[in-house]
Design a protein around this motif. Structure first.
Motif, PDB file in Angstrom:
ATOM      1  N   GLY A   1      13.095  -4.047  -5.618  1.00 26.40           N
ATOM      2  CA  GLY A   1      12.311  -3.842  -4.400  1.00 26.40           C
ATOM      3  C   GLY A   1      11.171  -2.884  -4.705  1.00 26.40           C
ATOM      4  O   GLY A   1      11.344  -1.935  -5.467  1.00 26.40           O
ATOM      5  N   ILE A   2      10.026  -3.155  -4.106  1.00 29.51           N
ATOM      6  CA  ILE A   2       8.845  -2.311  -4.336  1.00 29.51           C
ATOM      7  C   ILE A   2       8.293  -1.882  -2.981  1.00 29.51           C
ATOM      8  O   ILE A   2       8.091  -2.722  -2.103  1.00 29.51           O
ATOM      9  CB  ILE A   2       7.731  -3.121  -5.054  1.00 29.51           C
ATOM     10  CG1 ILE A   2       8.217  -3.714  -6.369  1.00 29.51           C
ATOM     11  CG2 ILE A   2       6.453  -2.293  -5.219  1.00 29.51           C
ATOM     12  CD1 ILE A   2       8.154  -2.781  -7.546  1.00 29.51           C
ATOM     13  N   ILE A   3       8.057  -0.578  -2.830  1.00 33.99           N
ATOM     14  CA  ILE A   3       7.467  -0.090  -1.578  1.00 33.99           C
ATOM     15  C   ILE A   3       6.251   0.767  -1.904  1.00 33.99           C
ATOM     16  O   ILE A   3       6.340   1.695  -2.712  1.00 33.99           O
ATOM     17  CB  ILE A   3       8.482   0.747  -0.764  1.00 33.99           C
ATOM     18  CG1 ILE A   3       9.695  -0.105  -0.394  1.00 33.99           C
ATOM     19  CG2 ILE A   3       7.823   1.309   0.495  1.00 33.99           C
ATOM     20  CD1 ILE A   3      10.778   0.640   0.375  1.00 33.99           C
ATOM     21  N   GLN A   4       5.139   0.454  -1.255  1.00 31.85           N
ATOM     22  CA  GLN A   4       3.950   1.301  -1.395  1.00 31.85           C
ATOM     23  C   GLN A   4       3.567   1.796  -0.011  1.00 31.85           C
ATOM     24  O   GLN A   4       3.217   0.993   0.858  1.00 31.85           O
ATOM     25  CB  GLN A   4       2.803   0.498  -2.013  1.00 31.85           C
ATOM     26  CG  GLN A   4       1.628   1.385  -2.318  1.00 31.85           C
ATOM     27  CD  GLN A   4       0.440   0.622  -2.885  1.00 31.85           C
ATOM     28  OE1 GLN A   4       0.472  -0.601  -3.011  1.00 31.85           O
ATOM     29  NE2 GLN A   4      -0.607   1.339  -3.206  1.00 31.85           N
ATOM     30  N   ASP A   5       3.663   3.105   0.196  1.00 33.41           N
ATOM     31  CA  ASP A   5       3.286   3.668   1.496  1.00 33.41           C
ATOM     32  C   ASP A   5       1.845   4.156   1.408  1.00 33.41           C
ATOM     33  O   ASP A   5       1.577   5.228   0.858  1.00 33.41           O
ATOM     34  CB  ASP A   5       4.240   4.810   1.887  1.00 33.41           C
ATOM     35  CG  ASP A   5       4.080   5.201   3.362  1.00 33.41           C
ATOM     36  OD1 ASP A   5       3.015   4.910   3.937  1.00 33.41           O
ATOM     37  OD2 ASP A   5       5.023   5.787   3.926  1.00 33.41           O
ATOM     38  N   THR A   6       0.921   3.364   1.916  1.00 31.37           N
ATOM     39  CA  THR A   6      -0.499   3.722   1.796  1.00 31.37           C
ATOM     40  C   THR A   6      -0.874   4.797   2.819  1.00 31.37           C
ATOM     41  O   THR A   6      -1.913   5.420   2.697  1.00 31.37           O
ATOM     42  CB  THR A   6      -1.407   2.498   2.033  1.00 31.37           C
ATOM     43  OG1 THR A   6      -1.257   2.072   3.383  1.00 31.37           O
ATOM     44  CG2 THR A   6      -1.075   1.345   1.102  1.00 31.37           C
ATOM     45  N   ILE A   7      -0.031   4.984   3.847  1.00 33.72           N
ATOM     46  CA  ILE A   7      -0.369   5.962   4.888  1.00 33.72           C
ATOM     47  C   ILE A   7       0.134   7.350   4.507  1.00 33.72           C
ATOM     48  O   ILE A   7      -0.595   8.325   4.586  1.00 33.72           O
ATOM     49  CB  ILE A   7       0.189   5.500   6.251  1.00 33.72           C
ATOM     50  CG1 ILE A   7      -0.494   4.174   6.596  1.00 33.72           C
ATOM     51  CG2 ILE A   7      -0.064   6.550   7.333  1.00 33.72           C
ATOM     52  CD1 ILE A   7      -0.007   3.506   7.827  1.00 33.72           C
ATOM     53  N   TYR A   8       1.377   7.417   4.105  1.00 30.94           N
ATOM     54  CA  TYR A   8       1.945   8.691   3.653  1.00 30.94           C
ATOM     55  C   TYR A   8       2.579   8.501   2.264  1.00 30.94           C
ATOM     56  O   TYR A   8       3.800   8.368   2.151  1.00 30.94           O
ATOM     57  CB  TYR A   8       2.998   9.193   4.651  1.00 30.94           C
ATOM     58  CG  TYR A   8       2.395   9.615   5.964  1.00 30.94           C
ATOM     59  CD1 TYR A   8       1.519  10.688   6.036  1.00 30.94           C
ATOM     60  CD2 TYR A   8       2.684   8.932   7.135  1.00 30.94           C
ATOM     61  CE1 TYR A   8       0.945  11.066   7.226  1.00 30.94           C
ATOM     62  CE2 TYR A   8       2.113   9.306   8.346  1.00 30.94           C
ATOM     63  CZ  TYR A   8       1.247  10.382   8.381  1.00 30.94           C
ATOM     64  OH  TYR A   8       0.674  10.760   9.564  1.00 30.94           O
ATOM     65  N   PRO A   9       1.749   8.514   1.209  1.00 30.85           N
ATOM     66  CA  PRO A   9       2.301   8.287  -0.140  1.00 30.85           C
ATOM     67  C   PRO A   9       3.306   9.365  -0.553  1.00 30.85           C
ATOM     68  O   PRO A   9       4.119   9.138  -1.452  1.00 30.85           O
ATOM     69  CB  PRO A   9       1.066   8.331  -1.051  1.00 30.85           C
ATOM     70  CG  PRO A   9      -0.126   8.371  -0.174  1.00 30.85           C
ATOM     71  CD  PRO A   9       0.291   8.710   1.218  1.00 30.85           C
TER      72      PRO A   9
ATOM     73  N   ASP B   1       4.193   6.839  -9.941  1.00 30.87           N
ATOM     74  CA  ASP B   1       2.759   6.697  -9.627  1.00 30.87           C
ATOM     75  C   ASP B   1       2.516   6.225  -8.197  1.00 30.87           C
ATOM     76  O   ASP B   1       1.710   5.312  -7.967  1.00 30.87           O
ATOM     77  CB  ASP B   1       2.076   5.730 -10.607  1.00 30.87           C
ATOM     78  CG  ASP B   1       2.228   6.178 -12.048  1.00 30.87           C
ATOM     79  OD1 ASP B   1       2.277   7.404 -12.269  1.00 30.87           O
ATOM     80  OD2 ASP B   1       2.330   5.310 -12.935  1.00 30.87           O
ATOM     81  N   GLY B   2       3.235   6.797  -7.270  1.00 32.06           N
ATOM     82  CA  GLY B   2       2.998   6.466  -5.864  1.00 32.06           C
ATOM     83  C   GLY B   2       3.644   5.163  -5.402  1.00 32.06           C
ATOM     84  O   GLY B   2       3.445   4.738  -4.272  1.00 32.06           O
ATOM     85  N   ILE B   3       4.408   4.535  -6.268  1.00 38.73           N
ATOM     86  CA  ILE B   3       5.105   3.296  -5.873  1.00 38.73           C
ATOM     87  C   ILE B   3       6.615   3.579  -5.932  1.00 38.73           C
ATOM     88  O   ILE B   3       7.115   4.137  -6.917  1.00 38.73           O
ATOM     89  CB  ILE B   3       4.792   2.123  -6.837  1.00 38.73           C
ATOM     90  CG1 ILE B   3       3.276   1.958  -7.031  1.00 38.73           C
ATOM     91  CG2 ILE B   3       5.476   0.838  -6.377  1.00 38.73           C
ATOM     92  CD1 ILE B   3       2.579   1.148  -6.011  1.00 38.73           C
ATOM     93  N   ILE B   4       7.314   3.179  -4.893  1.00 41.72           N
ATOM     94  CA  ILE B   4       8.766   3.381  -4.860  1.00 41.72           C
ATOM     95  C   ILE B   4       9.441   2.111  -5.380  1.00 41.72           C
ATOM     96  O   ILE B   4       9.106   0.994  -4.948  1.00 41.72           O
ATOM     97  CB  ILE B   4       9.237   3.699  -3.421  1.00 41.72           C
ATOM     98  CG1 ILE B   4       8.567   4.987  -2.925  1.00 41.72           C
ATOM     99  CG2 ILE B   4      10.760   3.824  -3.347  1.00 41.72           C
ATOM    100  CD1 ILE B   4       8.718   5.240  -1.438  1.00 41.72           C
ATOM    101  N   HIS B   5      10.352   2.304  -6.315  1.00 41.93           N
ATOM    102  CA  HIS B   5      11.091   1.171  -6.893  1.00 41.93           C
ATOM    103  C   HIS B   5      12.549   1.285  -6.483  1.00 41.93           C
ATOM    104  O   HIS B   5      13.111   2.378  -6.466  1.00 41.93           O
ATOM    105  CB  HIS B   5      11.004   1.197  -8.424  1.00 41.93           C
ATOM    106  CG  HIS B   5       9.604   1.113  -8.941  1.00 41.93           C
ATOM    107  ND1 HIS B   5       9.077  -0.033  -9.476  1.00 41.93           N
ATOM    108  CD2 HIS B   5       8.620   2.041  -8.993  1.00 41.93           C
ATOM    109  CE1 HIS B   5       7.819   0.195  -9.834  1.00 41.93           C
ATOM    110  NE2 HIS B   5       7.516   1.451  -9.550  1.00 41.93           N
ATOM    111  N   ILE B   6      13.163   0.140  -6.202  1.00 40.65           N
ATOM    112  CA  ILE B   6      14.561   0.134  -5.777  1.00 40.65           C
ATOM    113  C   ILE B   6      15.301  -0.992  -6.501  1.00 40.65           C
ATOM    114  O   ILE B   6      14.812  -2.117  -6.583  1.00 40.65           O
ATOM    115  CB  ILE B   6      14.665  -0.104  -4.248  1.00 40.65           C
ATOM    116  CG1 ILE B   6      14.037   1.078  -3.511  1.00 40.65           C
ATOM    117  CG2 ILE B   6      16.119  -0.286  -3.804  1.00 40.65           C
ATOM    118  CD1 ILE B   6      13.524   0.739  -2.161  1.00 40.65           C
ATOM    119  N   GLN B   7      16.466  -0.654  -7.026  1.00 36.28           N
ATOM    120  CA  GLN B   7      17.323  -1.668  -7.637  1.00 36.28           C
ATOM    121  C   GLN B   7      18.638  -1.701  -6.877  1.00 36.28           C
ATOM    122  O   GLN B   7      19.034  -0.699  -6.291  1.00 36.28           O
ATOM    123  CB  GLN B   7      17.620  -1.301  -9.100  1.00 36.28           C
ATOM    124  CG  GLN B   7      16.445  -1.480 -10.053  1.00 36.28           C
ATOM    125  CD  GLN B   7      16.257  -2.927 -10.499  1.00 36.28           C
ATOM    126  OE1 GLN B   7      17.004  -3.818 -10.087  1.00 36.28           O
ATOM    127  NE2 GLN B   7      15.234  -3.161 -11.320  1.00 36.28           N
TER     128      GLN B   7
END
Ligand code: EPU
Length: 422
Positions: free
Chosen positions: A323-331, A351-357
């Motif tokens: 799973g990949i989450i990028q919060d552009t509003i509140y990184p 690098d500002g991207i949240i990864h989930i396994q």
């Protein structure tokens, strides 16, 4: 300190009714001081933010009473005072008193807002807007001083550099009684802004275009409430229960929902494999068999809400693939990550991207809710994970989730709030 104590791993079923939207309510309460008459709100969530705002009103000699979910406010004896007590720092939304006091008294002295620690939260767009309307803005000690000219604020065109919910709401509050027309360009389009405009228009305001990126406000002389305003359902609370239902549900009906407010979110859940029946004002979530992880990028409404990025991450621990989450509003809204990992989750920020396994071995643990939605992700994971989870600083969850223990218990969860120390 409040601690949420969860014994997880139980299947939940039944129905849950969503309360009024927190982020509408926290704008509507400050807006109520613009009325020359008593104001009544219906479907008010029973959350700590409401208690704190009522306490700020009381300091201004504005009495209020709450009966079940009906909140009555009497602003007719309001006294102008600087809002500089510690209470202001207890919630972000206290900054709506800047616009409301400026409108009502031509002056506002308000401490810098506090609120959730989700990274930097500047107020430059608010200041730009107040100045455009003719106000003078000074910063002194820990407060902002805003003063209208003697002849009053004058409507103008305010163009925001980027979309801000708070700045849009503050400009509506500041300009609703100004001379002439104000046009807000690049306005936020959140449903909570439409709710506020509906409330103000029913009191005699002239606001057009709320819900679009251009809002026009024709100033009026005064506002008076004549009937009760029913607050829209909380789309973030609804999303949170839909996630809970997908994660640990055995068939859950989520009632009092406006599905259009959750379009992109529901699309993502369907993409993950969640089976739902989307009704007119309710959503039934079937037990989930297999989940596949997806990519999520948050953006202003109608995009995927930043307030649901942490809750959905808890569902991704059960999904196949990354799973990949990028919060552009509140990184920087990532304080849940180390806490979730204590529960056996597999989530990291790069690098500002949240990864989930997928996490095969979630387990109850002692964790801390640093802010409201971080708390929601811990709560969902605690409901899934076998064993006992203790969420410290659970007051952050109670700040924004209406009667959460009652609602979860009603679905069959083993949850309670206890008092204690870390
Ligand atoms: N921003 C600035 N300058 C400003 C205003 C905003 O740089 O003058 C930036 C913010 O730092 C952020 C972005 O603009 O990166 C958007 O912020 P916005 O002003 O829209 O957020 P907000 O009004 O402070 C409200 C909600 C938040 C929700 C955001 C985004 C309330 C009281 N708060 O905050 O709700 O995350 O909009 O939708 O309505 C929550 O409920 O958990 C919560 C934090």
């Amino acid at each position: 300190m409040e601690i949420m104590d969860i014994h997880g791993g139980k299947k939940l079923s039944g129905s849950v009714t969503i309360g009024g939207a927190k982020n509408s309510t926290v704008a509507l309460i400050p807006a109520s001081i613009l009325s020359q008459t008593k104001v009544v709100f219906d479907s008010v969530p029973r959350i700590k933010d409401v208690d704190n705002l009522r306490s700020i009103l009381e300091d201004m000699n504005v009495s209020s009473s709450m009966d079940e979910s009906v909140l009555s406010i009497d602003p007719t004896q309001i006294k102008e005072i600087p809002l500089t007590s510690g209470k202001i720092q207890s919630l972000r939304a206290s900054y709506y008193f800047m616009g409301a006091l400026l409108s009502r008294f031509g002056e506002a002295i308000v401490s810098f807002p506090g609120g959730d620690d989700i990274g930097p939260r500047p107020i430059d767009q608010h200041v730009h807007g107040f100045e455009a309307l003719g106000a003078e803005v000074h910063f002194k000690d820990d407060s902002i001083h805003i003063k209208a000219p003697k002849t009053g604020l004058v409507g103008t065109t305010i163009e925001f550099d980027f979309i801000s919910v708070g700045a849009t709401i503050n400009m509506i509050l500041a300009s609703v009684l100004a001379h002439g027309q104000t046009t807000i360009e690049n306005a936020a389009r959140e449903p909570e802004i439409i709710d506020l405009a509906t409330f103000l228009n029913n009191m005699g305001a002239k606001i057009r275009g709320a819900g679009t990126s251009q809002i026009k406000i024709e100033g009026v002389r005064s506002l008076s409430s004549t009937n009760s305003h029913t607050i829209i359902p909380d789309r973030i609370e609804a999303g949170t229960y839909i996630i809970i239902a997908a994660a640990v549900g055995n068939g859950v009906l989520v009632k009092n929902v406006i599905p259009e407010h959750l379009d992109l979110f529901l699309g993502k859940l369907e993409e993950m494999g969640v089976n739902m029946v989307i009704g007119e004002d309710s959503i039934y979530v079937y037990p989930t068999e297999r989940l596949t992880n997806v990519e999520v990028k948050t953006s202003p409404f109608p995009g995927f809400a930043t307030d649901l990025q942490q809750p959905i991450s808890a569902l991704m621990f059960l999904g196949e693939g990354e799973g990949i989450i990028q919060d552009t509003i509140y990184p920087k809204r990532i304080r849940h990550i180390p806490e979730l990992n204590k529960m056996g989750a597999n989530i990291w920020n790069e690098d500002g991207i949240i990864h989930i396994q997928k996490s095969g071995a979630l387990i109850g643990a002692n964790v801390t809710a640093d802010e409201i939605r971080a708390g929601a992700s811990l709560m969902i994971t605690g409901l899934v994970a076998p064993g006992e989870t203790k969420i410290f600083d659970a007051g952050n969850i109670l700040r924004g989730y209406d009667r959460v223990v009652e609602k979860l218990t009603g679905l069959g969860a083993d949850v309670k709030i206890i008092k204690g120390e870390k």
